[in-house]
Design an enzyme around this catalytic site. Sequence first.
Site, PDB file in Angstrom:
ATOM      1  N   HIS B  37     -19.769 -43.641 -78.362  1.00  0.00           N
ATOM      2  CA  HIS B  37     -18.373 -44.445 -78.539  1.00  0.00           C
ATOM      3  C   HIS B  37     -19.196 -45.938 -78.964  1.00  0.00           C
ATOM      4  O   HIS B  37     -18.447 -46.558 -79.881  1.00  0.00           O
ATOM      5  CB  HIS B  37     -17.565 -44.395 -77.355  1.00  0.00           C
ATOM      6  CG  HIS B  37     -16.879 -43.730 -77.045  1.00  0.00           C
ATOM      7  ND1 HIS B  37     -16.968 -42.512 -76.769  1.00  0.00           N
ATOM      8  CD2 HIS B  37     -15.247 -43.732 -77.129  1.00  0.00           C
ATOM      9  CE1 HIS B  37     -16.183 -41.552 -76.671  1.00  0.00           C
ATOM     10  NE2 HIS B  37     -14.770 -42.404 -77.012  1.00  0.00           N
ATOM     11  N   LYS B  96     -12.990 -36.877 -66.417  1.00  0.00           N
ATOM     12  CA  LYS B  96     -12.573 -36.899 -65.271  1.00  0.00           C
ATOM     13  C   LYS B  96     -12.340 -38.453 -64.735  1.00  0.00           C
ATOM     14  O   LYS B  96     -12.913 -39.191 -65.339  1.00  0.00           O
ATOM     15  CB  LYS B  96     -13.889 -36.268 -64.109  1.00  0.00           C
ATOM     16  CG  LYS B  96     -15.058 -37.154 -64.298  1.00  0.00           C
ATOM     17  CD  LYS B  96     -16.058 -36.821 -62.919  1.00  0.00           C
ATOM     18  CE  LYS B  96     -17.342 -37.590 -63.157  1.00  0.00           C
ATOM     19  NZ  LYS B  96     -17.784 -38.021 -61.921  1.00  0.00           N
TER      20      LYS B  96
HETATM   21  S1  SF4 Z   1     -20.392 -33.441 -59.143  1.00  0.00           S
HETATM   22 FE1  SF4 Z   1     -21.490 -35.096 -58.568  1.00  0.00          FE
HETATM   23  S2  SF4 Z   1     -23.016 -35.215 -59.824  1.00  0.00           S
HETATM   24 FE2  SF4 Z   1     -21.603 -34.032 -61.173  1.00  0.00          FE
HETATM   25  S3  SF4 Z   1     -20.348 -35.258 -62.017  1.00  0.00           S
HETATM   26 FE3  SF4 Z   1     -19.491 -35.227 -59.898  1.00  0.00          FE
HETATM   27  S4  SF4 Z   1     -20.357 -36.864 -59.054  1.00  0.00           S
HETATM   28 FE4  SF4 Z   1     -21.747 -36.740 -60.794  1.00  0.00          FE
END
Ligand code: SF4
Lengths: 280, 176
Positions: B37, B96
């Site tokens: 980006h 996420k």
């Molecule tokens: S599960 Fe844990 S290590 Fe994996 S992306 Fe999420 S916070 Fe990061």
Amino acid sequence: MREISTKKITETVKNLCLEAGVDLPADILDALNDALKTEESPLGREIIRQIIKNAEIAKKEKMPLCQDTGLAVVFIELGQAVRLLDGQLEEAVNEGVSQGYHKGFLRKSVAADPLIRENTGDNTPAVIHTEIVPGDKIRLQLMAKGGGAENRSASRMFKPTSTKDEIEQFILETVEKAGPNACPPLIVGVGLGGNFESSALMAKKALLRPIGRRNSGFDTCKWEKSLLDKINKLGVGPMGVGGTTTALAINIERRPCHISSLPVAVNIECHAHRFKETVI
Amino acid sequence: MTKKIEAPLTDSDVEALRAGESVLVSGKLYMARDAAHKKFKDNPPFDIKGQILFYASPTPSKPGAIIGSVGPTTAGRMDAFTPALLDKGLKAMIGKGERSAEVVEAMKKNKAVYLVVPGGVAALLSKYIKQATVIAYPELGPEAVQALEVVDFPTIVAIDSEGNDIFEIGKKNYSR
Ligand code: SF4
């Protein structure tokens, strides 16, 4: 005196890295299976099912559980009757991390400098905590700590007159703010007391305690139970999409502190809890 | 019935999706995160109209494998770049965590969705990827831009084109 070669330490740390990256500990899997029965949100249950399925695939195919394979945090309990041969302890540990991350096709996630941010290329240096203990053994514990959850941790210096309720509020706020970014269901480590740095270290060590094993102090044990209940009433849920499983456990450690301080540290861990230990 | 989508997406494909719904994505995803980006800013090295961006970077692939473990990274870190890309026709993003108010506004204006996949299920997600090709910035290693071919990649609508947000709705529904 028992003589141990640091080559043995390198080999052991390498293996711990390889296992931790792909093998979700049994206590976490059990807790996830339990959560599947109690989670009220259908979407939340679907996410927990995916997490369990992921653990199966990762273990069977030796694939990393998460693409963030973490910063290696190594706790060493070194028996005072051990004499180390063939080199230096920390170098041996870092060599083990380097070999493990290469061999396991694990992502290298260490920046050489916090501002310049060039990748060191082999996931070293590890963060190493060494304690000298009685005996002639070496206990090695390795946690590969992901960035998303670590970034949501917090600490605060409370007043000695602060109430338990105020501390509880801070813990709940930290968990709620951690929200979706920290990849819930979480494990929450709390260090209460000590001084600035020891509270943070206690919080991290609290994460090493297996799920379901409560603090041996009666009051703290009761507090852990009631706080877990409150955390799971926040509604954050798996991956923050809403639900009744925001954390799998909260582990609290406490120790003496200065008459004018009350440090509190909260270390956040995601469900992808990469942790392995062994004794040499 | 779980909904299915495939890029290039139209306004009506996107408008049919509601926050909280499960959606299976097939076809092409463009994988790009922070470093990419920063390089392409509002001018990505592919035609972004109707396309889907996946904020991720994989673990190194084992010999013979299509890709390593791959899962979402925190989308919020890309927020500063996103409105300009939405103006250029970006239709969906997969990551996420939460998005900024500016991103949500730009999504409403341009009719776009934000989908989430769980973090920490990267071995599982890699199974839905049938092909992976580096299309730009190979020097960025794991952060190079890759075109991924996916089949029934399982996602959840986090923020829909009207700005409904599952992180708010979900929390409200389940907080006691
Ligand atoms: S599960 Fe844990 S290590 Fe994996 S992306 Fe999420 S916070 Fe990061």
